[in-house]
Design an enzyme around this catalytic site. Structure first.
Site, PDB file in Angstrom:
ATOM      1  N   THR A  28       0.850  -1.186   0.000  1.00  0.00           N
ATOM      2  CA  THR A  28       0.000   0.000   0.000  1.00  0.00           C
ATOM      3  C   THR A  28       0.885   1.234   0.000  1.00  0.00           C
ATOM      4  O   THR A  28       1.756   1.375   0.855  1.00  0.00           O
ATOM      5  CB  THR A  28      -0.913   0.001   1.239  1.00  0.00           C
ATOM      6  OG1 THR A  28      -1.811  -1.098   1.141  1.00  0.00           O
ATOM      7  CG2 THR A  28      -1.712   1.289   1.342  1.00  0.00           C
ATOM      8  N   HIS A 179      -6.053 -11.254  -1.355  1.00  0.00           N
ATOM      9  CA  HIS A 179      -5.438 -10.780  -0.116  1.00  0.00           C
ATOM     10  C   HIS A 179      -6.147 -11.442   1.065  1.00  0.00           C
ATOM     11  O   HIS A 179      -7.201 -10.999   1.516  1.00  0.00           O
ATOM     12  CB  HIS A 179      -5.550  -9.265  -0.020  1.00  0.00           C
ATOM     13  CG  HIS A 179      -4.627  -8.643   0.982  1.00  0.00           C
ATOM     14  ND1 HIS A 179      -4.027  -9.376   2.000  1.00  0.00           N
ATOM     15  CD2 HIS A 179      -4.168  -7.365   1.134  1.00  0.00           C
ATOM     16  CE1 HIS A 179      -3.257  -8.567   2.719  1.00  0.00           C
ATOM     17  NE2 HIS A 179      -3.333  -7.350   2.214  1.00  0.00           N
ATOM     18  N   TYR A 184      -7.468  -8.558   7.128  1.00  0.00           N
ATOM     19  CA  TYR A 184      -8.539  -8.073   6.268  1.00  0.00           C
ATOM     20  C   TYR A 184      -9.622  -9.154   6.150  1.00  0.00           C
ATOM     21  O   TYR A 184      -9.576 -10.166   6.845  1.00  0.00           O
ATOM     22  CB  TYR A 184      -7.961  -7.600   4.934  1.00  0.00           C
ATOM     23  CG  TYR A 184      -6.977  -6.468   5.113  1.00  0.00           C
ATOM     24  CD1 TYR A 184      -7.380  -5.274   5.720  1.00  0.00           C
ATOM     25  CD2 TYR A 184      -5.641  -6.587   4.732  1.00  0.00           C
ATOM     26  CE1 TYR A 184      -6.476  -4.227   5.928  1.00  0.00           C
ATOM     27  CE2 TYR A 184      -4.741  -5.545   4.933  1.00  0.00           C
ATOM     28  CZ  TYR A 184      -5.159  -4.374   5.533  1.00  0.00           C
ATOM     29  OH  TYR A 184      -4.272  -3.349   5.746  1.00  0.00           O
TER      30      TYR A 184
END
Length: 381
Positions: A28, A179, A184
């Protein structure tokens, strides 16, 4: 006598030939998708194209829905405009001879209403808040308690990943990575401190793994299994993640993934932060006998430690994050044992812009790290 495998040995990843085993890890960077539309730009295309010497590039985490935003200025893959923006990136990498997978992402509870349309509450498997804070338009804010997904909503989320996979295909990528790490949404379903459901997606190992496997099924139907990877983090404590028996949980999940003949499983190993926060140091070697396919590893590897992992057959590929961030020509520097640019942590997620910095833009700490062959060599940044 068999040849020793090292970082510079080519690798056949399905129908893709990787010229080396140095993979650019997904990172990110918060420099894409400026504003609400979350659309990648020509600057993002330049950044990835600079790093085409990687055996494989994996993009930053990319949202599959409007209600999946964990951080500002992160890109999506759920609109036609976003897909066109990502096509700029894929085309730029391919024009330079590179190979690139897009990472599909849903933040789940690791999101915030201030980053969502109409201030929508984040969702998760259960109404249990992530630990920590996130940066919002109103500064750092603690995570809120998510809304637990209704059973009939789960298929909608899976469809969003399917649509994201289809959009990535349309954008011209070489494959996708799911992911499933770092707390997450996929990870939230898998680990029992975040998943306390009592229906078919919670409780037993089989039920907690169901979301991961159903997601993998639909995405491989879009791409073919050999163009799909998945990232998992068995030792991770980020975002307050934990499991009552991580070895058992991840052994079960990784063994179950054998049924798909994927491009790879990408394992994030324990970091110092994980260990400080009570994470268990689970070595990749524990999972190596369980998984019959290609194994990629990541966590602070150097050239030397990566060479050891490959030579001892604990991995087939090694991904590098910060080192690739700061060294666009990392494989060549490894090959020559050349000095490395030092990553500037102050610019990891955005440039530290203020009135004293002239012409400060998103390129600072992003596309301005020097190459080895630059006429004015600088080996630190």
């Amino acid at each position: 006598m068999s040849k020793t495998i090292d970082l510079f040995t080519p690798f056949e990843l399905g129908s893709l030939t990787l010229p080396n085993r140095v993979v650019m890890a997904p990172m990110t960077r918060s420099r894409a998708g400026q504003g609400e539309k979350k659309i990648p730009t020509t600057l993002n295309a330049e950044y990835y194209a600079q790093r085409v010497s990687a055996g494989l590039i994996i993009t930053e985490a990319t949202q599959v829905s409007p209600l999946s935003t964990a951080y500002a200025n992160t890109p999506g893959i759920f609109t036609a405009e976003q897909t066109a923006g990502w096509k700029l990136v894929a085309d730029a990498v391919h024009q330079q001879g590179g190979r690139i997978f897009l990472q599909l992402w849903h933040a789940g509870r690791v999101a915030h209403p201030l980053l969502h349309p109409e201030g929508a509450t984040p969702i998760g498997p259960s109404a249990i808040a992530a630990q920590g804070q996130t940066f919002t338009p109103q500064g750092m804010q603690p995570y809120v308690t998510p809304r637990a997904l209704e059973l009939d909503e789960i298929s909608e989320i899976i469809h969003q990943f399917q649509q994201g996979a289809e959009n990535a295909l349309a954008a011209g990528f070489d494959g996708v990575e799911l992911h499933g790490a770092f707390g997450y949404l996929i990870d939230q379903f898998l680990q029992d401190n975040a998943n306390q459901r009592s229906d078919r997606y919670g409780g037993s190992l089989e039920n907690r793994t169901r979301f991961l496997l159903e997601m993998t099924q639909v995405v491989t139907q879009v791409w073919g299994a050999k163009r799909v990877g998945i990232k998992l983090s068995p030792s991770n404590t980020y975002n307050g993640m934990a499991d009552s028996n991580a070895v058992e949980t991840f052994s079960y999940a990784i063994d179950a993934l054998n049924a798909f003949d994927l491009a790879y499983v990408h394992l994030m190993e324990a970091s110092e932060a994980d260990l400080r926060h009570g994470g268990q140091k689970i070595p990749t070697s524990l999972f190596r006998p369980l998984y019959k396919g290609t194994l990629m590893v990541n966590c602070g590897y150097t050239k030397a430690t990566a060479m050891t992992a490959l030579s001892e057959n604990n991995a087939d590929l090694v991904s590098f994050g910060n080192l690739f961030l700061a060294n666009p020509d990392l494989p060549e520097r490894f090959r020559l044992d050349a000095p490395l640019n030092a990553p500037d942590s102050a610019t990891f997620y955005a440039p530290p812009c203020n009135d004293s910095i002239e012409n400060c833009g998103f390129e600072k700490g992003y596309t301005d790290y020097p190459f080895l062959q630059s006429p004015t060599l600088e080996h630190s940044h």
